[in-house]
Design a protein around this motif. Structure first.
Motif, PDB file in Angstrom:
ATOM      1  N   SER A 155       5.526   5.093  -1.195  1.00  0.00           N
ATOM      2  CA  SER A 155       6.230   3.812  -1.343  1.00  0.00           C
ATOM      3  C   SER A 155       5.896   2.913  -0.166  1.00  0.00           C
ATOM      4  O   SER A 155       5.435   3.371   0.880  1.00  0.00           O
ATOM      5  N   ARG A 156       6.161   1.615  -0.351  1.00  0.00           N
ATOM      6  CA  ARG A 156       5.956   0.651   0.732  1.00  0.00           C
ATOM      7  C   ARG A 156       6.994  -0.456   0.612  1.00  0.00           C
ATOM      8  O   ARG A 156       7.180  -1.024  -0.460  1.00  0.00           O
ATOM      9  N   VAL A 157       7.667  -0.731   1.729  1.00  0.00           N
ATOM     10  CA  VAL A 157       8.659  -1.798   1.778  1.00  0.00           C
ATOM     11  C   VAL A 157       8.040  -3.000   2.477  1.00  0.00           C
ATOM     12  O   VAL A 157       7.521  -2.884   3.587  1.00  0.00           O
TER      13      VAL A 157
ATOM     14  N   ASN B 198       0.847  -1.198   0.000  1.00  0.00           N
ATOM     15  CA  ASN B 198       0.000   0.000   0.000  1.00  0.00           C
ATOM     16  C   ASN B 198       0.880   1.245   0.000  1.00  0.00           C
ATOM     17  O   ASN B 198       1.574   1.531   0.974  1.00  0.00           O
ATOM     18  N   THR B 199       0.849   1.996  -1.103  1.00  0.00           N
ATOM     19  CA  THR B 199       1.703   3.178  -1.234  1.00  0.00           C
ATOM     20  C   THR B 199       0.978   4.475  -0.885  1.00  0.00           C
ATOM     21  O   THR B 199       1.450   5.567  -1.216  1.00  0.00           O
ATOM     22  N   SER B 200      -0.178   4.360  -0.231  1.00  0.00           N
ATOM     23  CA  SER B 200      -0.945   5.560   0.156  1.00  0.00           C
ATOM     24  C   SER B 200      -0.354   6.175   1.419  1.00  0.00           C
ATOM     25  O   SER B 200      -0.896   6.050   2.519  1.00  0.00           O
ATOM     26  N   ASN B 201       0.775   6.811   1.286  1.00  0.00           N
ATOM     27  CA  ASN B 201       1.457   7.482   2.394  1.00  0.00           C
ATOM     28  C   ASN B 201       2.249   8.648   1.813  1.00  0.00           C
ATOM     29  O   ASN B 201       2.369   8.772   0.589  1.00  0.00           O
TER      30      ASN B 201
ATOM     31  N   ARG C 173      10.587  -6.439  -0.850  1.00  0.00           N
ATOM     32  CA  ARG C 173       9.875  -5.940  -2.032  1.00  0.00           C
ATOM     33  C   ARG C 173       9.578  -4.477  -1.770  1.00  0.00           C
ATOM     34  O   ARG C 173       9.157  -4.107  -0.660  1.00  0.00           O
ATOM     35  N   ILE C 174       9.785  -3.632  -2.775  1.00  0.00           N
ATOM     36  CA  ILE C 174       9.490  -2.207  -2.637  1.00  0.00           C
ATOM     37  C   ILE C 174       8.524  -1.806  -3.738  1.00  0.00           C
ATOM     38  O   ILE C 174       8.791  -2.026  -4.923  1.00  0.00           O
ATOM     39  N   ASP C 175       7.381  -1.247  -3.345  1.00  0.00           N
ATOM     40  CA  ASP C 175       6.391  -0.723  -4.292  1.00  0.00           C
ATOM     41  C   ASP C 175       6.438   0.799  -4.277  1.00  0.00           C
ATOM     42  O   ASP C 175       6.589   1.416  -3.211  1.00  0.00           O
ATOM     43  N   TYR C 176       6.298   1.388  -5.449  1.00  0.00           N
ATOM     44  CA  TYR C 176       6.360   2.844  -5.590  1.00  0.00           C
ATOM     45  C   TYR C 176       5.161   3.326  -6.397  1.00  0.00           C
ATOM     46  O   TYR C 176       4.897   2.824  -7.498  1.00  0.00           O
ATOM     47  N   ALA C 177       4.448   4.305  -5.865  1.00  0.00           N
ATOM     48  CA  ALA C 177       3.440   5.000  -6.646  1.00  0.00           C
ATOM     49  C   ALA C 177       4.161   5.883  -7.672  1.00  0.00           C
ATOM     50  O   ALA C 177       5.369   6.118  -7.553  1.00  0.00           O
ATOM     51  N   PRO C 178       3.470   6.382  -8.693  1.00  0.00           N
ATOM     52  CA  PRO C 178       4.117   7.310  -9.622  1.00  0.00           C
ATOM     53  C   PRO C 178       4.759   8.480  -8.867  1.00  0.00           C
ATOM     54  O   PRO C 178       4.117   9.132  -8.046  1.00  0.00           O
TER      55      PRO C 178
END
Length: 216
Positions: A74-76, A67-70, A96-101
């Motif tokens: 990003s979320r690790v 969930n990158t809603s911060n 794992r790292i997720d990134y919003a635009p």
């Protein structure tokens, strides 16, 4: 002959220090972490081998987007010894790292690990800063399939430079690499660092420091 012995001794000592630059090598097949143990060791105490099973060496969930809603976008998702007990004493972990635009993984360090990162989806600007006095920025934009390494202890970051979500997988050379996010550590310590000290360190007005501390 005496000089040769001294030289060999110095080389041996150097090798010994290098060998312990990361997690120490295991002395047995495995040492699955026992979080219930009260034993104080450099790491975690071992479960009895007879009680170990396949689930101790398995983790599920890296296929799930974070969930990158911060504020950072990003979320690790970590897979360290805390999530995968079988990593205890093995000297590795991953995330794992997720990134919003345009999301960022903000400047941070891993005090106990080198990190090697692979872009799975999207485009990332990555970089690290060398130590004093040069403080040189080493940076590059990575595409899907590209790999980049961040040396142990150095401040580094990632930023999604695309208009779609990005994903990376990183491996780290410690079962528990630790993370120090620079802004959180400097402006969000408990108790807080004196604003007088930070104002002088950053060469800004005290009010600016106090505004930043209020955000953390």
């Amino acid at each position: 002959m005496a000089k040769q012995i001294i030289l060999l001794s110095l080389v041996a000592l150097s090798c010994a220090f290098l060998a312990f630059a990361s997690d120490p090598s295991p002395l047995q097949d495995f040492c699955v972490a026992d979080p219930a143990s009260s034993a104080r060791v450099n790491g975690l105490a071992c479960k009895k081998p007879a009680s170990v099973g396949a689930n101790d060496f398995s983790f599920s969930g890296l296929h799930l987007a974070g969930n990158t809603s911060n504020p950072n976008g990003s979320r690790v998702t970590p897979v360290t010894v805390a999530q995968l007990p079988g990593l205890n004493t093995l000297g590795i972990s991953m995330v794992r790292i997720d990134y919003a635009p345009w999301g960022i993984n903000p400047p941070h360090t891993h005090p106990r690990a080198t990190e090697i990162l692979t872009v799975i989806e999207g485009s990332l600007q990555v970089g690290f800063v060398t130590s004093n006095p040069e403080n040189s920025l080493i940076t590059k934009t990575l595409q899907k399939g590209d790999v980049f390494v961040f040396p142990v202890g150095l401040v580094h970051f990632q930023r999604n430079v695309g208009t779609k979500n990005a994903v990376a997988i990183a491996a780290l050379s410690s079962q528990n690499p630790g993370v120090i996010t620079i802004a959180n550590a400097v402006f969000g310590s408990k108790p807080g660092i004196s604003s007088d000290i930070l104002a002088k360190a950053f060469q800004v007005e005290k009010s600016v420091v106090e505004q930043l501390q209020a955000k953390f």
